[in-house]
Design an enzyme around this catalytic site. Structure first.
Site, short mmCIF file in Angstrom:
data_model
loop_
_atom_site.label_atom_id
_atom_site.label_comp_id
_atom_site.label_asym_id
_atom_site.label_seq_id
_atom_site.Cartn_x
_atom_site.Cartn_y
_atom_site.Cartn_z
CG ASP A 1 -0.27 -0.45 2.50
OD1 ASP A 1 0.97 -0.38 2.57
OD2 ASP A 1 -0.97 -0.86 3.44
CG ASN B 1 -8.92 -1.38 12.06
OD1 ASN B 1 -7.95 -2.01 11.61
ND2 ASN B 1 -9.46 -0.37 11.42
CG HIS C 1 -5.90 -2.18 8.84
ND1 HIS C 1 -6.03 -0.89 9.31
CD2 HIS C 1 -4.56 -2.40 8.77
CE1 HIS C 1 -4.84 -0.37 9.53
NE2 HIS C 1 -3.94 -1.26 9.22
CD GLU D 1 -8.85 1.00 7.79
OE1 GLU D 1 -8.78 0.06 8.62
OE2 GLU D 1 -8.22 2.06 7.92
C1 GLP Z 1 -0.47 0.32 8.52
C2 GLP Z 1 -0.16 -0.49 7.27
C3 GLP Z 1 -0.40 -1.95 7.52
C4 GLP Z 1 0.25 -2.37 8.81
C5 GLP Z 1 -0.38 -1.64 9.96
C6 GLP Z 1 0.18 -2.03 11.31
O1 GLP Z 1 -1.81 0.66 8.61
N1 GLP Z 1 -0.90 -0.11 6.14
O2 GLP Z 1 0.10 -2.69 6.42
O3 GLP Z 1 0.12 -3.73 8.99
O4 GLP Z 1 -0.12 -0.27 9.74
O5 GLP Z 1 1.27 -1.22 11.62
P1 GLP Z 1 2.29 -1.47 12.78
O6 GLP Z 1 3.12 -2.63 12.36
O7 GLP Z 1 3.08 -0.20 12.86
O8 GLP Z 1 1.50 -1.73 14.01
#
Ligand code: GLP
Length: 242
Positions: free
Chosen positions: A67, A135, A137, A142
């Protein structure tokens, strides 16, 4: 779904890095699906170490990322393109021409989504690394995103904007939209490695692994992937029923 519970973040990172290294060793031309967020940073650091020690080469490896934020240029330090260069691509011998990430600055975002979908469709992904949103995702899919979704533009949930604001200098600057690989495309990877660390992920880990498969928790679809390994530290696993 295989669940591996490890003691701490370092062990999580090492376990994941060793799995990715095995994929690259068995196929030096592998395509890796990569994720951003803070969770995979330790894994990328270890992969960079393996490469520095000449134990692993990314020379013929390709990468496709999950993404990107809408509106951020790849030179912007908050962009995921910049993140990937800083955390991995600048530290290994990968050919940057073989690294792909959606263009959040594309003048026509729908065309950009189609271009990226086609690229994914034309590429066999050997492994997909995933992090987990608090959440539930995956990528930026989402809650309530259809399981058959392809690459699309998403309005980020308030909770995601809040979670990710810690990575921005000023909470107000967190983009409100992103382009994300769709859930159907995530599921196309031959193998999935999902990483989650810390107490703030415990509820989502429980929902993902032991709850019903439902699009109110996008990550729950991974229960249906034929080769998915979930690596969690003790904190993230703390709500799992034995
Ligand atoms: C973002 C990314 C996700 C990732 C998530 C969790 O929203 N788009 O791909 O998995 O964050 O992030 P973190 O690893 O910093 O908790």
């Amino acid at each position: 779904m295989k669940i591996i519970v490890v003691d701490n973040y370092e062990e999580l990172s090492r376990t994941a890095a060793e799995m990715v290294a095995e994929v690259v060793e068995s196929n030096p031309c592998a395509t890796l699906g990569l994720a951003t967020g803070s969770t995979p940073i330790g894994c990328y650091e270890m992969l960079a170490e393996f490469c520095k020690d000449k134990k692993l080469s990314f020379k013929n490896v390709s990468a496709v990322n999950l993404d990107e934020y809408v509106g951020l240029d790849k030179k912007n330090e908050q962009s995921y393109a910049y993140f990937m260069r800083r955390e991995l691509f600048d530290r290994v011998d990968i050919d940057k021409n073989n690294t792909h990430i959606p263009n959040g600055k594309a003048s026509n975002l729908l065309d950009e989504c189609s271009r990226y979908s086609k690229l994914l469709n034309d590429t066999d992904r050997d492994v997909q690394i995933l992090g987990l949103g608090s959440n539930g995702h995956i990528g930026f899919n989402e809650p309530n995103t259809p399981f058959d979704s392809l690459t699309h533009v998403v309005d980020l949930a308030e909770s995601t904007i809040r979670d990710n604001s810690r990575l921005f200098y000023d909470g107000e600057q967190v983009p409100r939209q992103a382009i994300t690989m769709g859930i159907a495309e995530i599921m196309q990877a031959k193998r999935v490695i999902m990483l989650a660390s810390g107490l703030n992920k415990a509820q989502a880990v429980k929902r993902m692994t032991q709850g019903e498969v439902s699009n109110d928790c996008p990550a729950s679809i991974l229960q249906r992937h034929p080769d998915c390994t979930v690596i969690v530290d003790k904190d993230a696993a703390s709500l799992l029923k034995k």
